[in-house]
Scaffold this motif. Structure first.
Motif, PDB file in Angstrom:
ATOM      1  N   GLY A 105      13.472   2.605  24.847  1.00  0.00           N
ATOM      2  CA  GLY A 105      13.273   2.706  26.279  1.00  0.00           C
ATOM      3  C   GLY A 105      13.269   4.124  26.814  1.00  0.00           C
TER       4      GLY A 105
ATOM      5  N   ASP B 275      24.842   0.570  29.412  1.00  0.00           N
ATOM      6  CA  ASP B 275      23.414   0.359  29.641  1.00  0.00           C
ATOM      7  C   ASP B 275      23.216  -0.521  30.865  1.00  0.00           C
TER       8      ASP B 275
ATOM      9  N   THR C 197      20.646  -1.664  24.606  1.00  0.00           N
ATOM     10  CA  THR C 197      19.776  -2.403  25.519  1.00  0.00           C
ATOM     11  C   THR C 197      20.467  -3.708  25.882  1.00  0.00           C
TER      12      THR C 197
END
Length: 590
Positions: A541, A555, A493
């Protein structure tokens, strides 16, 4: 493909405006969404639902007596902001508390949770409940991580019917929990959806194939199979759901279930009926008694060609709530008595805060550089928005670039307004953060709002915003993002970039470097960290169910953060060169 739109960025707002104009008998518009046309009866719990646009009739089409009291509506495939949710909830409030309900997506969890906190500060008792019915998105032992898809409807319906009966908030919450625990969904698709203004779908399915286990935000399926006949599709849907039953349900045993065969946008009603005839036969053979089935478009994904099947396993109490009357623009059941005409007491709208706190001359001067940095952010995001969308679409829903562009543009607009009123650097950043979260929605909107607010709070409006203060603000932003989103380094992330960026910046400042030079070193670390996320598998996510697909691709959130750190360095460097009377814009003192 979505063909009829004006400015794609305005699509969600204009669609909501048109919806409200077309359904004045049921709803009235408020900031952030819609509420019932008549006031919530005094002493009744208000059920407020919500999520992104692109799923009609979810969520605005489910507002009316017997179902939701209000719906907060975000941008396309992006959760509404905490402020939008709070606004709708306050308008729907009837004095007995508010239950906020939504699908289990990270952005919705963040924004609805923040809204509940703000409502509590307003003196309103608020609870939250996330529907998590999609069995393809997580294993049974991780059911709390599952997505909310068409199972939203029966869970919303049960809780709202309980509220309509006058039950207290605790009991309405228990009904939501029990219904959610007994609801399962599974979906298939034959093509992805295309967002307004986009020239290609978020994912594609090869000819004569279908995607299995898809989400409702353009996420690709977890696998592919040969294109089925209608009966084969029915057998896949029913067979998959019958393999996973709630602990207290046994089939065959005369079990009763609410059944929803949901079209995702492009599968026509006649096709759904062909599939449903076999669904009904298969469930009957399994000993399942179907109660008030629904066949149609109930939770869509723009023009996605696909279907999902939802089973809610009923007991006597849940069956009563499922059968209870409802009257909304898009969902009607039974008959309700004519409503009493109630005089609505107008609620005081939140008045925009045009005043700014007093600021020192040095902070106002620093606000010049702050505004230039935010302008550089907006330009960089706009330049790379398509690239960010393509990266995000590898295993996610492909909307990261769109959301970042909305957020950065709104942040710049709010910062420009605050700067024009004479705000200091801290207020310029906090106003920008609030606007980013409000307009972008989604997970990244909440996190970027947190980043800017953390930095703005650290800089303040009085003291000279030196390098040490800026580094402290970035360090706090890093900690706040981890607290809010729950991600850590290694989860693939933005945290994989934010942590090394903050740590490198703090170390460089501690060594005595000025802000511009220290930021340069930290931005380089951020770029390297973003590239390294290509070798990680996502653990958080929407990309998590498609982890293997993302291997080899950075990402999107990490990449956008790295781009932004480098853009801000460029703005700081330009401003420092222009401001030759000072060693550095922020008066680095060491």
């Amino acid at each position: 493909m979505t063909r009829l739109f004006n400015d794609p960025a305005a699509f969600a707002d204009e669609a909501l405006e048109g919806f409200a104009a077309a359904h004045r008998r049921w709803v009235r518009p408020v900031t952030g969404g819609v509420v019932r046309a008549t006031a919530t009866p005094a002493g009744q719990v208000a059920v407020v639902i919500g999520g992104g646009s692109g799923h009609y009739p979810a969520f605005s089409g489910l507002v009316g007596r017997g179902l939701a009291h209000g719906a907060a509506v975000g941008n396309v495939f992006a959760s509404p902001s905490a402020q939008q949710i709070r606004s709708v909830a306050r308008a729907a409030y009837g004095g007995a508390g508010v239950l906020l309900m939504y699908g289990n997506y990270a952005g919705d969890v963040l924004h609805f949770g923040q809204a509940a906190e703000r409502l509590a500060a307003d003196g309103i008792d608020a609870r939250t409940f996330a529907v998590a019915d999609d069995i393809s998105s997580a294993a049974v032992d991780e059911s709390a991580k599952r997505r909310g898809i068409a199972g939203d409807l029966p869970v919303f319906k049960a809780a709202a019917a309980a509220a309509e009966q006058g039950l207290p908030l605790d009991e309405v919450m228990r009904v939501a929990e029990r219904t959610g625990a007994r609801t399962r969904s599974f979906g298939i698709a034959f093509s992805g959806c295309t967002l307004p203004g986009a020239d290609r779908p978020l994912f594609t399915v090869p000819e004569a194939r279908m995607a299995v286990g898809l989400g409702i935000h353009g996420e690709p399926g977890i696998g592919e199979e040969e294109l089925p006949t209608a009966d084969e599709a029915a057998r896949l849907l029913v067979g998959t759901l019958l393999k996973e039953l709630p602990e207290d349900v046994e089939v065959p045993a005369g079990q009763r279930a609410a059944v929803i065969l949901n079209g995702l946008g492009s599968v026509k009603y006649e096709e759904l009926f062909v599939v449903y005839r076999e669904v009904a036969a298969l469930l009957g053979e399994a000993g399942v008694e179907i109660v008030d089935p629904e066949v149609g478009e109930l939770v869509t994904s723009f023009d996605m060609a696909g279907v999902s099947l939802t089973l809610t396993w009923l007991d006597a109490r849940l069956e009563e709530l499922w059968r209870a009357p409802a009257d909304t623009p898009a969902f009607r059941k039974g008959a309700l008595d004519a409503p009493e005409q109630e005089g609505r007491v107008p609620l005081a709208e939140d008045i925009p805060d045009t005043a700014v706190p007093p600021a020192s001359a040095t902070s106002r001067h620093a606000a010049d550089a702050t505004l230039a940095a935010l302008d550089a952010v907006a330009v960089t995001v706009g330049t790379h928005a398509d690239e960010l969308g393509r990266i995000d679409a590898v295993a996610g829903d492909g909307d990261h670039g769109i959301g970042m562009r909305r957020g950065s543009t709104a942040a710049l607009r709010a910062a420009t307004d605050a700067h024009g009123l004479g705000a200091g650097a801290g207020t310029v950043l906090t106003r920008a953060g609030d606007a980013w979260a409000d307009k972008a929605g989604g997970t990244s909107g909440a996190l970027w709002g947190t980043i800017l607010r953390s930095l703005g709070t650290a800089l303040g409006d009085q003291d000279a915003p030196d390098a040490a203060r800026a580094a402290a603000g970035v360090t706090e932003a890093s900690a706040a993002v981890r607290r809010l989103g729950g991600a850590e380094v290694g989860d693939k992330t933005m945290v994989d970039v934010l942590v090394p960026f903050a740590d490198t910046l703090a170390d460089a400042v501690a060594e005595g470097l000025g802000l511009t030079e220290a930021w340069d070193r930290a931005a380089t670390a951020a770029t390297e960290a973003a590239a390294a996320t290509a070798g990680l598998l996502p653990r958080k996510g929407r990309a998590r169910p498609h982890a293997e697909k993302s291997l080899g691709t950075a990402d999107a959130g990490a990449h956008s953060l790295a781009l932004i750190t480098r853009a801000v360095h460029g703005a700081l460097l330009d401003h420092a060169r222009e401001d030759h009377a000072r060693e550095d814009l922020f008066h680095d003192h060491h």
